[in-house]
Design an enzyme around this catalytic site. Structure first.
Site, mmCIF file in Angstrom:
data_model
loop_
_atom_site.group_PDB
_atom_site.id
_atom_site.type_symbol
_atom_site.label_atom_id
_atom_site.label_comp_id
_atom_site.label_asym_id
_atom_site.label_seq_id
_atom_site.Cartn_x
_atom_site.Cartn_y
_atom_site.Cartn_z
ATOM 1 N N GLY A 43 0.771 -1.229 0.000
ATOM 2 C CA GLY A 43 0.000 0.000 0.000
ATOM 3 C C GLY A 43 0.806 1.285 0.000
ATOM 4 C CE LYS B 126 6.427 1.887 -6.019
ATOM 5 N NZ LYS B 126 6.885 1.026 -4.904
ATOM 6 N NE ARG C 101 2.146 -8.935 -1.893
ATOM 7 C CZ ARG C 101 3.040 -8.009 -1.580
ATOM 8 N NH1 ARG C 101 3.777 -8.146 -0.482
ATOM 9 N NH2 ARG C 101 3.224 -6.957 -2.347
ATOM 10 C CB CYS D 84 12.506 -2.682 -6.371
ATOM 11 S SG CYS D 84 11.822 -4.282 -5.884
#
Length: 429
Positions: A108, A110, A133, A226
Site C-alpha cells: 500500500g 504507492k 497481501r 525494484c
C-alpha cells in the site's frame, strides 16, 4: 554474499561505475517516511531529517528512532516507505478528480501516496492478486484515511476485461526479482537466480498487457520495478512497445533519474540516498475521457443520519453502499461491484445495530475532528492506556473521537467520567 552471475552482469552493465556501486551496497541504507496530507498539517518530530527530493511529503529519518512504534504511525500520520520507492508516483503524477488504478498495490505504499496526491477527489482502484497481501493493503488504506478507494483481490486480466479504457492513469509496480532490495532484504539475495529473472519477465509482460487495456486514450501508464535486470526493465518495455503500438514512451527530465531507452528511468544506490529502482512512463495515443459505468445510488439509514448530525460529521461527494453488514460511503465514481472480489468499497462508516449506529474505526481515522472530541498529548499516559485497550479519564458523554496530539486515533464512548475503549482489539498493544 551477492550472487556471482548477478555481479558478472552488473560489471558489464555499469562499466567504470561498478566499484562505486559495490561500495554503496556496503553503506548503511537510508530510511524514509512519507507524511499523509489526508491527516492535515505535518507534525514537528525530532527524528525526521532532510527531505526526499522527489516526494514533497517524503523525509529521511533516524533509523534508531523506530517511528513505527509511535502513536502517529497508528493514526496514519505517516507511512514508512523506502525513498526510491516513492519515485514511480512522482512520474505517474496523479491529480485530484482523476480515475487512477494501482494494479499491483500491496502492501500500500504507492497506493496511499497516490491517494495523498488525489486529496480525496476522484476514484482510486487498488488491486492485489494475493489474498493475504490484499488484506494488508486494505488495512493500510484504512490506517491512512483513504476514503475514495476500491480495494480488490483480482487477477489483472479480469480487471482489464471489466474496465477497458477506464482510467486516466495506471501504475504497475510489478513483482520482480528484487535486485534493488539486496541491501535491504536478505531474502532477495537468497531467492535470486537467472531463472527467477526470466520468470518475472514473463509475468510482467502479462501484467503490462492487462494494465495497458485499462488506460484511456491520452492516459498515462507507469511501469516500475525494484530490480536492475534489463530483461525486467528496459527490455520488458521495448517488448511491450513492439506489441502495443498505441503507446509511446515519455522521458521526464529530473536530476535524480538516469534516463535509459524507451522512456525508462533508473535510480542507482551509488548516485542517491535510496535503493535501486526502475520506472518507465508510457502514454497511450489519442485523447478521450475515461469510460466507466457507475453503480446505483443507495439511501442512508436513519441511524447514521442521527449519529452524523449529533457529531457534526459531513461526508464528501459520494453515495451510501451496504456491503455485508457494514455501511460504506463510496466515491461518486464507484463502478458496479457485481462479480468482483472486493475487500473495501470506499470509506467504512459503521454498522446499524438494534436501532443504533456503531461507528467504524475507519471513520474515526478519516475524521480530522467532530463536535465531540477528546484530545490527549501524543506521549501522554492516557494515549498509552488507550492503545492498550483500557478506559481513559474524560468528562465527555456518548460517542467521542479520541485524538493523539490533534490526530484522530479511534473511538471512545463516555459516561461523564471515563471513555469506554473502542480501539480495535486486533490493533491493541
Amino acid at each position: 554474499m551477492l550472487p556471482e552471475r548477478f555481479l558478472e552482469r552488473m560489471k558489464i552493465q555499469l562499466g567504470e561505475e561498478y566499484e562505486a556501486f559495490l561500495q554503496s551496497l556496503e553503506r548503511p541504507r537510508a530510511v524514509a517516511l512519507r507524511f499523509n496530507p489526508l491527516k492535515g498539517d505535518r507534525p514537528e518530530l525530532p527524528f525526521v531529517g532532510q527531505p526526499v527530493p522527489w516526494e514533497p511529503e517524503g523525509f529521511y529519518y533516524d533509523p534508531a528512532s523506530r517511528p513505527g512504534l509511535h502513536v502517529f504511525h497508528e493514526a496514519g500520520v505517516y507511512y514508512l516507505q523506502e525513498a526510491s520507492a516513492m519515485s514511480p508516483v512522482y512520474l505517474l503524477d496523479p491529480q485530484p478528480g482523476e480515475r487512477v488504478c494501482d494494479l499491483c498495490a500491496a502492501p500500500g505504499g504507492k497506493t496511499t501516496q497516490i491517494a495523498g496526491r488525489m486529496m480525496g477527489e476522484g476514484f482510486l482502484l487498488c488491486n492485489e492478486i494475493n489474498p493475504k497481501r490484499a488484506k494488508i493493503l486494505s488495512r493500510n488504506i484504512e490506517r491512512m484515511a483513504v476514503a475514495n478507494a476500491l480495494v480488490t483481490n483480482e487477477h489483472p486480466e479480469n480487471l482489464a476485461k471489466r474496465f477497458p479504457g477506464s482510467f486516466d492513469k495506471v501504475l504497475i509496480d510489478a513483482p520482480c526479482s528484487g535486485e534493488g532490495m539486496f541491501r535491504k532484504e536478505e531474502a532477495a539475495v537468497t531467492d535470486w537466480s537467472e531463472e527467477t529473472v526470466a520468470m518475472c519477465a514473463r509475468r510482467q509482460a502479462e501484467i503490462l498487457h492487462s494494465g495497458a487495456q485499462m488506460v484511456r486514450p491520452g492516459g498515462r501508464l507507469v511501469y516500475s520495478t525494484c530490480t536492475f535486470a534489463p530483461e525486467e526493465d528496459e527490455l520488458a518495455v521495448a517488448a511491450f512497445l513492439e506489441t502495443h503500438p498505441e503507446f509511446e514512451p515519455e522521458t521526464i527530465e529530473t536530476p535524480w533519474f538516469v534516463p535509459v531507452e524507451k522512456g525508462g528511468h533508473r535510480m542507482w544506490p551509488h548516485k542517491l540516498l535510496g535503493e535501486g529502482h526502475f520506472a518507465a512512463v508510457l502514454r497511450k495515443k489519442g485523447d478521450e475521457e475515461a469510460a466507466y459505468t457507475r453503480s446505483g445510488d443507495g439511501k442512508l439509514p436513519k441511524e447514521w443520519v442521527s449519529f452524523a448530525k449529533e457529531l457534526g460529521i459531513r461526508l464528501p461527494e459520494g453515495k451510501p453502499l451496504l456491503f455485508g453488514q457494514s455501511l460504506y460511503w463510496a466515491p461518486a465514481g464507484m463502478p458496479e461491484l457485481a462479480r468482483l472480489k472486493v475487500l473495501r468499497p470506499g470509506l467504512e462508516l459503521g454498522t446499524v445495530k438494534k436501532d443504533r449506529f456503531e461507528p467504524a474505526h475507519a471513520l474515526a481515522l478519516w475524521l480530522k475532528t467532530c463536535s465531540n472530541t477528546q484530545d490527549y498529548p501524543a506521549d501522554s499516559p492516557e494515549i498509552e492506556k488507550y492503545i492498550h485497550g483500557d478506559v481513559v479519564p474524560s468528562e465527555k458523554k456518548g460517542w467521542c473521537l479520541v485524538t493523539a496530539g490533534g490526530y484522530a486515533i479511534g473511538w471512545g464512548k463516555g459516561d461523564g467520567r471515563v471513555l469506554k475503549n473502542h480501539y480495535p482489539k486486533g490493533l491493541r498493544r
